[in-house]
Scaffold this motif. Structure first.
Motif, PDB file in Angstrom:
ATOM      1  N   TYR A  64       0.822  -1.219   0.000  1.00 14.06           N
ATOM      2  CA  TYR A  64       0.000   0.000   0.000  1.00 14.06           C
ATOM      3  C   TYR A  64       0.851   1.263   0.000  1.00 14.06           C
ATOM      4  CZ  TYR A  64      -3.568   3.356   1.486  1.00 14.06           C
ATOM      5  OH  TYR A  64      -4.414   4.433   1.576  1.00 14.06           O
ATOM      6  N   LYS A  65       1.879   1.279   0.818  1.00 13.41           N
ATOM      7  CA  LYS A  65       2.761   2.449   0.901  1.00 13.41           C
ATOM      8  C   LYS A  65       4.117   2.187   0.244  1.00 13.41           C
ATOM      9  CE  LYS A  65       0.188   5.426   3.093  1.00 13.41           C
ATOM     10  NZ  LYS A  65      -0.157   6.749   2.502  1.00 13.41           N
ATOM     11  N   LYS A  66       4.188   1.132  -0.577  1.00  8.92           N
ATOM     12  CA  LYS A  66       5.463   0.790  -1.226  1.00  8.92           C
ATOM     13  C   LYS A  66       5.277   0.601  -2.727  1.00  8.92           C
ATOM     14  CE  LYS A  66       6.354  -2.829   1.340  1.00  8.92           C
ATOM     15  NZ  LYS A  66       7.100  -3.977   1.910  1.00  8.92           N
ATOM     16  N   LYS A  67       4.420   1.413  -3.330  1.00  2.29           N
ATOM     17  CA  LYS A  67       4.125   1.239  -4.755  1.00  2.29           C
ATOM     18  C   LYS A  67       5.324   1.549  -5.644  1.00  2.29           C
ATOM     19  CE  LYS A  67      -0.886   1.792  -4.573  1.00  2.29           C
ATOM     20  NZ  LYS A  67      -1.042   1.786  -3.128  1.00  2.29           N
ATOM     21  N   SER A  68       6.305   2.284  -5.110  1.00  2.00           N
ATOM     22  CA  SER A  68       7.512   2.565  -5.892  1.00  2.00           C
ATOM     23  C   SER A  68       8.537   1.439  -5.776  1.00  2.00           C
ATOM     24  CB  SER A  68       8.145   3.885  -5.436  1.00  2.00           C
ATOM     25  OG  SER A  68       8.490   3.817  -4.061  1.00  2.00           O
ATOM     26  N   ASP A  69       8.332   0.526  -4.827  1.00  2.21           N
ATOM     27  CA  ASP A  69       9.212  -0.630  -4.681  1.00  2.21           C
ATOM     28  C   ASP A  69       9.118  -1.484  -5.945  1.00  2.21           C
ATOM     29  OD1 ASP A  69      10.712  -2.587  -2.691  1.00  2.21           O
ATOM     30  OD2 ASP A  69       9.191  -3.762  -3.733  1.00  2.21           O
ATOM     31  N   ALA A  70      10.263  -1.891  -6.485  1.00  2.06           N
ATOM     32  CA  ALA A  70      10.291  -2.593  -7.772  1.00  2.06           C
ATOM     33  C   ALA A  70       9.469  -3.875  -7.746  1.00  2.06           C
ATOM     34  CB  ALA A  70      11.737  -2.901  -8.159  1.00  2.06           C
ATOM     35  N   GLN A  71       9.631  -4.657  -6.684  1.00  3.02           N
ATOM     36  CA  GLN A  71       8.902  -5.919  -6.608  1.00  3.02           C
ATOM     37  C   GLN A  71       7.404  -5.681  -6.463  1.00  3.02           C
ATOM     38  OE1 GLN A  71      10.420  -8.645  -3.717  1.00  3.02           O
ATOM     39  NE2 GLN A  71       8.862 -10.201  -4.101  1.00  3.02           N
ATOM     40  N   ALA A 125       0.815  -0.597  11.406  1.00  2.00           N
ATOM     41  CA  ALA A 125       1.036   0.854  11.389  1.00  2.00           C
ATOM     42  C   ALA A 125       2.024   1.232  10.291  1.00  2.00           C
ATOM     43  CB  ALA A 125       1.550   1.319  12.747  1.00  2.00           C
ATOM     44  N   GLN A 126       3.113   0.491  10.190  1.00  2.00           N
ATOM     45  CA  GLN A 126       4.118   0.775   9.166  1.00  2.00           C
ATOM     46  C   GLN A 126       3.539   0.603   7.768  1.00  2.00           C
ATOM     47  OE1 GLN A 126       7.370  -1.827  10.105  1.00  2.00           O
ATOM     48  NE2 GLN A 126       7.914  -0.737  11.987  1.00  2.00           N
ATOM     49  N   SER A 127       2.732  -0.438   7.575  1.00  2.00           N
ATOM     50  CA  SER A 127       2.125  -0.676   6.264  1.00  2.00           C
ATOM     51  C   SER A 127       1.160   0.440   5.895  1.00  2.00           C
ATOM     52  CB  SER A 127       1.389  -2.020   6.256  1.00  2.00           C
ATOM     53  OG  SER A 127       2.294  -3.092   6.471  1.00  2.00           O
ATOM     54  N   CYS A 128       0.544   1.050   6.904  1.00  2.00           N
ATOM     55  CA  CYS A 128      -0.397   2.145   6.661  1.00  2.00           C
ATOM     56  C   CYS A 128       0.296   3.505   6.628  1.00  2.00           C
ATOM     57  CB  CYS A 128      -1.482   2.149   7.733  1.00  2.00           C
ATOM     58  SG  CYS A 128      -2.654   0.770   7.598  1.00  2.00           S
ATOM     59  N   GLY A 129       1.597   3.525   6.889  1.00  2.00           N
ATOM     60  CA  GLY A 129       2.337   4.779   6.837  1.00  2.00           C
ATOM     61  C   GLY A 129       2.147   5.657   8.055  1.00  2.00           C
ATOM     62  N   VAL A 130       1.829   5.043   9.210  1.00  2.00           N
ATOM     63  CA  VAL A 130       1.665   5.794  10.455  1.00  2.00           C
ATOM     64  C   VAL A 130       2.489   5.105  11.538  1.00  2.00           C
ATOM     65  CG1 VAL A 130      -0.622   6.670   9.856  1.00  2.00           C
ATOM     66  CG2 VAL A 130      -0.414   4.470  11.033  1.00  2.00           C
ATOM     67  N   SER A 131       2.392   5.607  12.777  1.00  2.00           N
ATOM     68  CA  SER A 131       3.084   4.965  13.892  1.00  2.00           C
ATOM     69  C   SER A 131       2.095   4.741  15.023  1.00  2.00           C
ATOM     70  CB  SER A 131       4.253   5.824  14.385  1.00  2.00           C
ATOM     71  OG  SER A 131       3.773   6.994  15.022  1.00  2.00           O
TER      72      SER A 131
END
Length: 342
Positions: A181-188, A234-240
């Motif tokens: 979700y918050k890693k769309k720029s990640d190549a994989q 939290a990390q996957s959602c981009g929060v803490s």
């Protein structure tokens, strides 16, 4: 003149039956792919023979060269240029040759050999070929329809799975859409999501919306409790988790949300614990309003340290609320004596 029509009709129906073996050779691929042997009824016109197959009906013959022992046909097709070159024996009962194709997708060579079996009827052969092609098309259409139906069922299942993830606050059920979700720029992630989007844009649209909904709900007291304040979520959602606690603990204290306070808010919980989680008042109200709060508070080791940073929710225990509280009374009272000086 009257005799010419039957003779012409006979010329159009009389053909030669050939057994032809072919195999493809494509650069970079194993040699001899797609080897097959089939019987073909051919007429005397090389141009018609070259374009008789359904896949070549859109091709246009641009050149024909024919001798007693060799025939060459050049065609232009929508996909590229093809040259058929066949060399016959003296009796013209056998041949060897190739069809070379070059186009935007590269080059391909189909090696061929054939032997004459006898005579055939071109019209009957054409009708049989069309019937066979129609049957094959019907099979292909049926398989495609079945595949589309299976794909839709799978899409519906995945969309329901993403909806259930939000309903039950189970992040793992969001699958790769949650992970990326918050890693769309990640190549994989980008590669995986691109493939899945091509397979079913509907799944991506629905599940991405569900991830956004999940992350929004995760930042509420109710959602945070259901996920037990999972830092990975939290990390996957981009929060803490710290920022969520900082925002929600004062609200929980104001609204009296004991479950949230007991699990995540040491500063706001301390006055309540001092009043309701020690002494005779505590032991006389086993199973009451503050039982679960006290259990969570006492079970959270971080709460014993002033300003504990990231306390975790208490692990689930078996038995009734009263039994759970009884199990922790001795240990809890000792903790409170040291914590509150009582």
């Amino acid at each position: 003149m009257l005799l010419a029509l039957p003779l012409a009709a006979a010329a159009q129906t009389n053909g030669e039956l050939w057994e032809i073996t072919s195999q493809m050779n494509i650069p970079g691929m194993p040699a001899g792919m797609g080897a097959q042997t089939q019987r073909v009824c051919q007429g005397a016109d090389p141009a018609q023979n070259a374009t008789r197959d359904k896949e070549r009906q859109d091709c246009k013959v641009t050149d024909v060269k024919q001798t007693a022992t060799r025939t060459t046909v050049t065609m232009t097709c929508p996909q590229g240029r093809a040259v058929i070159d066949q060399t016959y024996n003296a009796a013209r009962t056998e041949f060897k040759g190739a069809m070379r194709f070059s186009g935007k997708d590269g080059e391909m060579t189909m090696n061929m050999s054939g032997r004459k079996l006898g005579a055939c009827n071109l019209q009957e052969a054409s009708r049989e070929r069309e019937e066979k092609m129609a049957a094959m098309k019907k099979q292909i259409d049926a398989r495609m329809a079945a595949g589309a139906a299976a794909q839709k069922r799978e899409a519906d299942r995945q969309i329901k799975e993403c909806a259930a993830a939000v309903e039950r606050m189970e992040f793992s059920r969001l699958g790769v859409y949650g992970e990326c979700y918050k890693k769309k720029s990640d190549a994989q992630c980008k590669s995986t999501l691109d493939v899945m989007h091509r397979m079913s844009p509907a799944i991506g649209k629905a599940c991405n919306a569900r991830v956004a909904e999940f992350c929004k709900r995760y930042q509420t007291q109710e959602g945070f409790l259901k996920t037990k304040g999972d830092e990975t979520v939290a990390q996957s959602c981009g929060v803490s988790t710290a920022s969520i606690k900082a925002a929600q603990c004062p609200r929980a204290a104001q609204s009296g949300s004991l479950a949230f306070l007991g699990a995540f808010c040491p500063e706001e919980s301390k006055p309540i614990a001092q009043e309701h989680c020690a002494g005779r008042d505590y032991t006389s109200k086993l199973g009451g309003k503050y039982a679960q709060f006290c259990q969570s508070y006492l079970a959270n080791a971080d709460f014993e340290r002033a300003g504990g940073s990231q306390p975790q929710a208490a692990p689930a225990r078996q038995g009734s609320a009263a039994d759970q509280v009884k199990q922790g009374i001795g240990q809890g009272l000792n903790k409170l004596k040291g914590l509150f000086g009582r």
